[in-house]
Design a protein around this motif. Structure first.
Motif, PDB file in Angstrom:
ATOM      1  N   SER A  52     -24.560   5.690  37.377  1.00  0.00           N
ATOM      2  CA  SER A  52     -25.582   6.709  37.134  1.00  0.00           C
ATOM      3  C   SER A  52     -26.490   6.814  38.361  1.00  0.00           C
ATOM      4  O   SER A  52     -26.906   7.897  38.752  1.00  0.00           O
ATOM      5  CB  SER A  52     -26.370   6.400  35.864  1.00  0.00           C
ATOM      6  N   HIS A  53     -26.729   5.654  38.995  1.00  0.00           N
ATOM      7  CA  HIS A  53     -27.524   5.674  40.216  1.00  0.00           C
ATOM      8  C   HIS A  53     -26.800   6.418  41.333  1.00  0.00           C
ATOM      9  O   HIS A  53     -27.360   7.297  41.987  1.00  0.00           O
ATOM     10  CB  HIS A  53     -27.826   4.244  40.665  1.00  0.00           C
ATOM     11  N   GLN A  54     -25.524   6.053  41.537  1.00  0.00           N
ATOM     12  CA  GLN A  54     -24.753   6.664  42.635  1.00  0.00           C
ATOM     13  C   GLN A  54     -24.631   8.179  42.436  1.00  0.00           C
ATOM     14  O   GLN A  54     -24.751   8.948  43.386  1.00  0.00           O
ATOM     15  CB  GLN A  54     -23.353   6.050  42.685  1.00  0.00           C
ATOM     16  N   LEU A  55     -24.369   8.589  41.183  1.00  0.00           N
ATOM     17  CA  LEU A  55     -24.184  10.013  40.922  1.00  0.00           C
ATOM     18  C   LEU A  55     -25.456  10.789  41.214  1.00  0.00           C
ATOM     19  O   LEU A  55     -25.422  11.910  41.696  1.00  0.00           O
ATOM     20  CB  LEU A  55     -23.777  10.228  39.463  1.00  0.00           C
ATOM     21  N   GLN A  56     -26.591  10.155  40.939  1.00  0.00           N
ATOM     22  CA  GLN A  56     -27.837  10.868  41.133  1.00  0.00           C
ATOM     23  C   GLN A  56     -28.287  10.863  42.594  1.00  0.00           C
ATOM     24  O   GLN A  56     -28.763  11.865  43.105  1.00  0.00           O
ATOM     25  CB  GLN A  56     -28.929  10.253  40.250  1.00  0.00           C
ATOM     26  N   HIS A  57     -28.133   9.724  43.265  1.00  0.00           N
ATOM     27  CA  HIS A  57     -28.774   9.588  44.575  1.00  0.00           C
ATOM     28  C   HIS A  57     -27.817   9.494  45.758  1.00  0.00           C
ATOM     29  O   HIS A  57     -28.233   9.683  46.891  1.00  0.00           O
ATOM     30  CB  HIS A  57     -29.671   8.347  44.585  1.00  0.00           C
ATOM     31  N   VAL A  58     -26.573   9.145  45.527  1.00  0.00           N
ATOM     32  CA  VAL A  58     -25.702   8.868  46.669  1.00  0.00           C
ATOM     33  C   VAL A  58     -24.538   9.846  46.774  1.00  0.00           C
ATOM     34  O   VAL A  58     -24.315  10.467  47.820  1.00  0.00           O
ATOM     35  CB  VAL A  58     -25.143   7.420  46.581  1.00  0.00           C
ATOM     36  N   PRO A  62     -23.636  12.908  45.675  1.00  0.00           N
ATOM     37  CA  PRO A  62     -23.668  14.326  46.063  1.00  0.00           C
ATOM     38  C   PRO A  62     -23.632  14.498  47.581  1.00  0.00           C
ATOM     39  O   PRO A  62     -22.810  15.243  48.115  1.00  0.00           O
ATOM     40  CB  PRO A  62     -24.996  14.822  45.471  1.00  0.00           C
ATOM     41  N   ARG A  63     -24.488  13.758  48.265  1.00  0.00           N
ATOM     42  CA  ARG A  63     -24.514  13.789  49.726  1.00  0.00           C
ATOM     43  C   ARG A  63     -23.208  13.298  50.319  1.00  0.00           C
ATOM     44  O   ARG A  63     -22.620  13.913  51.201  1.00  0.00           O
ATOM     45  CB  ARG A  63     -25.600  12.830  50.220  1.00  0.00           C
ATOM     46  N   ALA A  64     -22.806  12.103  49.829  1.00  0.00           N
ATOM     47  CA  ALA A  64     -21.637  11.447  50.403  1.00  0.00           C
ATOM     48  C   ALA A  64     -20.385  12.300  50.198  1.00  0.00           C
ATOM     49  O   ALA A  64     -19.552  12.417  51.105  1.00  0.00           O
ATOM     50  CB  ALA A  64     -21.452  10.070  49.777  1.00  0.00           C
ATOM     51  N   GLY A  65     -20.278  12.897  49.029  1.00  0.00           N
ATOM     52  CA  GLY A  65     -19.115  13.737  48.757  1.00  0.00           C
ATOM     53  C   GLY A  65     -19.076  14.941  49.675  1.00  0.00           C
ATOM     54  O   GLY A  65     -18.043  15.269  50.269  1.00  0.00           O
ATOM     55  N   TRP A  66     -20.209  15.568  49.834  1.00  0.00           N
ATOM     56  CA  TRP A  66     -20.302  16.735  50.715  1.00  0.00           C
ATOM     57  C   TRP A  66     -19.966  16.340  52.155  1.00  0.00           C
ATOM     58  O   TRP A  66     -19.179  16.990  52.831  1.00  0.00           O
ATOM     59  CB  TRP A  66     -21.704  17.337  50.601  1.00  0.00           C
ATOM     60  N   ASN A  67     -20.564  15.238  52.616  1.00  0.00           N
ATOM     61  CA  ASN A  67     -20.277  14.760  53.972  1.00  0.00           C
ATOM     62  C   ASN A  67     -18.790  14.494  54.172  1.00  0.00           C
ATOM     63  O   ASN A  67     -18.220  14.832  55.211  1.00  0.00           O
ATOM     64  CB  ASN A  67     -21.027  13.455  54.249  1.00  0.00           C
ATOM     65  N   THR A  68     -18.184  13.849  53.164  1.00  0.00           N
ATOM     66  CA  THR A  68     -16.770  13.504  53.279  1.00  0.00           C
ATOM     67  C   THR A  68     -15.915  14.757  53.403  1.00  0.00           C
ATOM     68  O   THR A  68     -15.041  14.850  54.274  1.00  0.00           O
ATOM     69  CB  THR A  68     -16.323  12.694  52.047  1.00  0.00           C
ATOM     70  N   ALA A  69     -16.179  15.721  52.522  1.00  0.00           N
ATOM     71  CA  ALA A  69     -15.388  16.955  52.555  1.00  0.00           C
ATOM     72  C   ALA A  69     -15.547  17.656  53.896  1.00  0.00           C
ATOM     73  O   ALA A  69     -14.566  18.069  54.526  1.00  0.00           O
ATOM     74  CB  ALA A  69     -15.832  17.875  51.413  1.00  0.00           C
ATOM     75  N   LEU A  70     -16.798  17.738  54.356  1.00  0.00           N
ATOM     76  CA  LEU A  70     -17.061  18.423  55.610  1.00  0.00           C
ATOM     77  C   LEU A  70     -16.369  17.708  56.773  1.00  0.00           C
ATOM     78  O   LEU A  70     -15.759  18.327  57.652  1.00  0.00           O
ATOM     79  CB  LEU A  70     -18.583  18.465  55.837  1.00  0.00           C
ATOM     80  N   LEU A  71     -16.450  16.383  56.760  1.00  0.00           N
ATOM     81  CA  LEU A  71     -15.871  15.597  57.839  1.00  0.00           C
ATOM     82  C   LEU A  71     -14.356  15.753  57.880  1.00  0.00           C
ATOM     83  O   LEU A  71     -13.762  15.971  58.946  1.00  0.00           O
ATOM     84  CB  LEU A  71     -16.249  14.125  57.651  1.00  0.00           C
ATOM     85  N   VAL A  72     -13.715  15.670  56.702  1.00  0.00           N
ATOM     86  CA  VAL A  72     -12.253  15.812  56.659  1.00  0.00           C
ATOM     87  C   VAL A  72     -11.858  17.195  57.154  1.00  0.00           C
ATOM     88  O   VAL A  72     -10.916  17.348  57.936  1.00  0.00           O
ATOM     89  CB  VAL A  72     -11.725  15.561  55.231  1.00  0.00           C
ATOM     90  N   LEU A  73     -12.608  18.206  56.733  1.00  0.00           N
ATOM     91  CA  LEU A  73     -12.306  19.569  57.157  1.00  0.00           C
ATOM     92  C   LEU A  73     -12.452  19.712  58.672  1.00  0.00           C
ATOM     93  O   LEU A  73     -11.554  20.192  59.371  1.00  0.00           O
ATOM     94  CB  LEU A  73     -13.249  20.544  56.434  1.00  0.00           C
ATOM     95  N   LEU A  74     -13.596  19.271  59.180  1.00  0.00           N
ATOM     96  CA  LEU A  74     -13.867  19.382  60.613  1.00  0.00           C
ATOM     97  C   LEU A  74     -12.800  18.669  61.435  1.00  0.00           C
ATOM     98  O   LEU A  74     -12.243  19.223  62.387  1.00  0.00           O
ATOM     99  CB  LEU A  74     -15.229  18.752  60.944  1.00  0.00           C
ATOM    100  N   VAL A  75     -12.520  17.411  61.049  1.00  0.00           N
ATOM    101  CA  VAL A  75     -11.582  16.615  61.840  1.00  0.00           C
ATOM    102  C   VAL A  75     -10.168  17.164  61.694  1.00  0.00           C
ATOM    103  O   VAL A  75      -9.424  17.269  62.668  1.00  0.00           O
ATOM    104  CB  VAL A  75     -11.637  15.129  61.418  1.00  0.00           C
ATOM    105  N   GLY A  76      -9.790  17.548  60.467  1.00  0.00           N
ATOM    106  CA  GLY A  76      -8.452  18.088  60.248  1.00  0.00           C
ATOM    107  C   GLY A  76      -8.214  19.332  61.082  1.00  0.00           C
ATOM    108  O   GLY A  76      -7.203  19.443  61.784  1.00  0.00           O
ATOM    109  N   VAL A  77      -9.165  20.255  61.052  1.00  0.00           N
ATOM    110  CA  VAL A  77      -8.994  21.509  61.783  1.00  0.00           C
ATOM    111  C   VAL A  77      -9.006  21.261  63.285  1.00  0.00           C
ATOM    112  O   VAL A  77      -8.121  21.721  64.015  1.00  0.00           O
ATOM    113  CB  VAL A  77     -10.106  22.524  61.391  1.00  0.00           C
TER     114      VAL A  77
END
Lengths: 340, 541
Positions: B41-47, B49-64
């Protein structure tokens, strides 16, 4: 075809090598110890070598992150070859003790040599060196008279002037855990929020980079472990940063420990205890701390001259067990406060 | 239609190869039996959302960016003649030999405010001059792109060189100019290879901890470690790792789609050399300059920094033990890459000869280990083996009492090799599969009609055609294993030190300058297979 036989030969060799290696059992000699150490090879091997030379006891060891070693101990259960767990912070020692992986030791020697606040109240682990975490500043930009406590760095006067290392590092988690202990959670969170508001730049991945940033003028103050500072000034005596002892007269400088305990399933616990006792005094204790410019836990043992040159300080005397007990709460607090 | 024994053999092969990765992945899923509700519950609230977004963005950036850089360089080298082409042909693979976690520290240090670039910049351009923030997703994406583009480069180049000649000829005979032929014929034909390369890049980015930690980017992987190391919750860490595995499986499914129909395959993989376009002197110089720039930023400059650091500390740190470090690293990487490549051939071949859907999915699953953070995978495999060791020990103790030998299966080379297989099978499978995909099925039928079936067909028909891909796979795995750390650290026998372990010893205490010496040795040892492979390239394709 010429190729397949070669492949087959290589596979055969690989399998044979693996098989031989896995059949050879880890023979437990009468006088030998196995240490799982999160303190790294270059710092710890000379100590083991010295012990072997003095006592004839052979010390085998493996290194990894403390959390990994604790997980490993738990997975191996009663068949673990380990006799001693050694870490570089109190948190994982507390965790290992909580999980029943360390056994209590009754030792007048250890109790005499290791101050009470630097060991487990139940005798399951002991600190052998102290790692002081205090304030570093740029002398061209900061008058040390304006410095006082960790908490004061949350004051708006430091807006845009503070540098911090990432909250992922256990040293900061311990520091905040101790603040929770002394100030209470709500007040500690206000302080951490104040720090975050004062940051001059994103948090750093390590203390060395943070110190370089202070020296280069990217920020004016930061919080670091003293031995990182020591490593730099040993090579660059004119390095543009100084240490300031935080919280003198109000709780003392935050210290963590590098320490060790006897593994609950050890078949050599008497020998393991003898090693820890040996480590708590004399040359061994001196070298253990000095090799990384840390502070010995035994007050009767000499410090490295460079360490002495930073002057004496009053340390926090709250038992470091709190750093472990409150670590998870500290991590959550820092997440809430946006301290990455 | 393949016979029953053939189908059974294929199914058994795939099943067996899925076991090493299934063990850690299943133990991760098993952790869900008791969800760590508090941590979650802590991770979902505070960690997260950011981490997931960062991960997606990073994979996209690096992949492309790694995909674009790798493909462009591969096309440049495969289809054009310019000064230094032969040298760049292999030198552009060199960044693979640099461990990403080391490169990240070099870049973060060099580009930061206190680093040489910005210090000089401030002196020249005034005190307020700044680079964009270095400790950021951008910085991490830059380093990951520079260390990972060679996967795409290598696979795309093999594809261009092995099938390009005929296709180019045909396309040009139909009136397409070279550029149009590349875009409309060669690029689609190389798609399986390029997709395989990008797939590897994406998985490695997902699993990365060292680079994102150096740039202080919070990702899904760092959140896993935060739960485990920071909050003492291995359960939550494993639960998150299970999600990561799930995500990687979905991504692998998408990558399948990206590869498109598998209709592109030539009768003979070596349809003559690809006719290279001789560039004009001006163009040639530009091409050489572009390749030099990539090489300088991705390899030469970071290596120069490492050499400078290594030089400072060599007097104290360099001793006779280094011979042992090097030998152990090379022996481990070599035996690991042999095991992985053989497994990859077996897997690729089984999946080619048996197209049942469940088997194909299981085959994809066998590769998912590459997307898991190494330490989590190591623990996931280590714990069951340690438990098994415990049962065997109990049995021995009952039988022999105090005289029973002490087993330590979990700390042996066998466990190490199993874990390597679980983690790096994907790296072997990528090149092997894209190689197999280029071999036309008609060839299988012809071989069958001539009486070559099963292993004989593999040995006499396919392996010779696959040699380029096999070498590529072996090299990629070898270099990856030279750099591998978490598995080696956890499963090595006592006193078994390798170069990567040396890097860890120094880096864990923040002594990066001292970590440079073993890093330089890793690079040197990693370059040898790169260079050997490059020499074979000219014979093979």
């Amino acid at each position: 075809m010429k190729r397949p036989p070669l492949h087959r030969l290589l596979v055969g060799l690989a399998i044979a090598a693996a098989a031989v290696a896995s059949v050879v059992p880890a023979v437990a000699m009468a006088e030998s110890l196995v240490v799982y150490s999160a303190r790294n090879e270059q710092l710890i091997k000379p100590v083991f070598d010295l012990y072997t030379k003095e006592t004839g006891v052979d010390v085998k060891f493996t290194t990894a992150d403390a959390a990994v070693l604790v997980t490993r101990l738990a997975a191996e259960g009663r068949n673990s070859p380990a006799d001693i767990l050694m870490t570089v912070d109190a948190g994982e020692l507390w965790n290992a003790a909580e999980r029943g992986l360390l056994k209590p030791v009754r030792s007048p020697v250890l109790e005499r040599n290791v101050p009470k606040h630097l060991r487990d109240p139940h005798g399951r682990w002991f600190g052998f060196s102290q790692r002081a975490r205090t304030i570093a500043y740029n002398p061209r930009k900061v008058d040390p008279k304006s410095l006082s406590t960790y908490e004061a760095l949350a004051d708006p006067a430091w807006k845009g002037r503070l540098c911090l290392r990432t909250s992922k590092k256990v040293y900061n988690q311990s520091l905040v855990a101790m603040m929770i202990k002394t100030l209470g959670e709500a007040q500690a969170e206000r302080v951490v929020r104040g720090w975050v508001a004062n940051l001059a730049t994103d948090v750093f991945a390590n203390d060395t980079a943070l110190l370089e940033a202070i020296a280069a003028g990217q920020c004016d103050v930061g919080i670091v472990n003293t031995y990182y500072f020591g490593r730099i000034v040993r090579e660059r005596p004119d390095f543009n940063a100084r240490l300031f002892w935080a919280n003198q007269g109000s709780g003392g400088v935050h210290v963590n420990i590098s320490g060790a305990g006897v593994v609950a399933t050890s078949r050599n616990s008497a020998a393991a205890q003898r090693f820890l006792e040996w480590l708590s005094e004399g040359k061994a204790q001196e070298f253990f701390a000095a090799s990384n410019l840390e502070y010995p836990t035994n007050p009767r043992v000499a410090k490295d001259p460079l360490v002495v040159s930073w002057g004496p300080f009053q340390p926090s005397v709250i038992n470091v067990v709190e750093a472990g007990r409150l670590q998870a709460a500290a991590v959550k607090l820092m997440d809430r406060a946006g301290y990455r | 239609m393949s016979s029953f024994p053939a189908r059974a053999a294929a199914a058994t092969t795939v099943l067996l190869l899925a076991v090493p990765v299934a063990v850690p992945v299943l133990s991760a899923f098993a952790a869900w039996a008791a969800p760590a509700a508090d941590v979650w519950s802590h991770q979902l609230q505070h960690v997260l959302p950011r981490a997931g977004w960062n991960t997606a963005l990073l994979v996209l950036l690096v992949g492309v960016s790694a995909g674009a850089l790798g493909t462009t360089l591969a096309w440049l080298v495969a289809a054009h003649d310019f000064p230094g082409r032969r040298f760049f042909g292999w030198a552009l693979l060199a960044p693979l030999a640099l461990p990403g976690y080391v490169m990240a520290v070099v870049f973060a240090g060099a580009l930061d405010f206190s680093g040489p670039l910005q210090t000089a910049g401030r002196a020249l351009l005034g005190d307020t001059w700044r680079l964009p923030p270095v400790r950021s997703i951008g910085g991490a994406a830059l380093v990951l792109t520079l260390t990972l583009y060679p996967y795409v480069y290598m696979l795309a180049r093999v594809a261009f060189e092995s099938t390009g000649a005929r296709a180019l000829e045909a396309a040009q005979s139909l009136g397409l100019d070279r550029r149009a032929a590349f875009r409309r014929v060669l690029l689609p034909m190389a798609r399986p290879a390029i997709a395989a390369g990008i797939g590897l890049v994406a998985m490695e980015t997902l699993a990365d901890f060292g680079v994102v930690a150096a740039f202080n980017v919070d990702t899904f992987t760092t959140s896993i470690y935060r739960a485990w190391f920071g909050m003492f919750s291995l359960a939550a860490a494993l639960q998150m790792a299970a999600l990561l595995a799930l995500f990687a499986l979905v991504a692998a499914g998408i990558e399948r789609r990206l590869r498109g129909r598998r209709g592109f395959a030539s009768q003979r993989s070596s349809g003559g050399m690809l006719q290279r376009l001789r560039l004009s002197p001006g163009q040639g110089l530009c091409a050489a300059a572009a390749a030099s720039m990539v090489l300088a930023v991705a390899f030469v400059l970071p290596l120069a920094q490492l050499l400078a650091w290594a030089w400072q500390h060599a007097a104290v740190d360099l001793d006779r033990r280094y011979l042992g470090f090097v030998l152990r690293s090379v022996a481990l990487a070599a035996s690991g890459s042999i095991v992985v490549v053989i497994a990859a051939v077996a897997l690729g071949y089984a999946l080619r000869s048996d197209r049942r859907t469940w088997l194909q999915s299981l085959g994809r699953f066998a590769s998912v280990g590459y997307a898991l953070p190494g330490t989590v995978l190591a623990v996931g495999l280590f714990a069951p083996i340690a438990a098994m060791n415990g049962w065997m020990q109990d049995w021995l103790d009952v039988r022999w009492g105090d005289a029973a030998p002490q087993l330590a299966l979990q700390g042996t080379l066998l466990t190490m090799l199993l874990a390597y297989l679980a983690r790096f099978l994907a790296v072997g499978v990528g090149p092997v599969e894209s190689g197999l995909a280029r071999i036309h099925r008609n060839l299988d039928e012809v071989a069958l009609s001539l009486g070559a079936r099963g292993p004989a067909r593999l040995a006499r028909v396919h392996l010779p055609l696959l040699r380029g891909s096999l070498l590529a796979a072996a090299m990629l795995v070898f270099v990856d294993l030279m750099k591998e750390l978490p598995i080696t650290l956890m499963t090595r026998p006592f006193g078994f030190e390798t170069l990567a372990v040396r890097v860890f010893e120094m880096a864990a205490e923040g002594e990066w300058a001292r970590a440079a010496l073993p890093s330089v040795f890793i690079v040197a040892a990693g370059l040898i297979p790169v260079w050997l492979l490059a020499r074979r390239f000219t014979h093979v394709t």
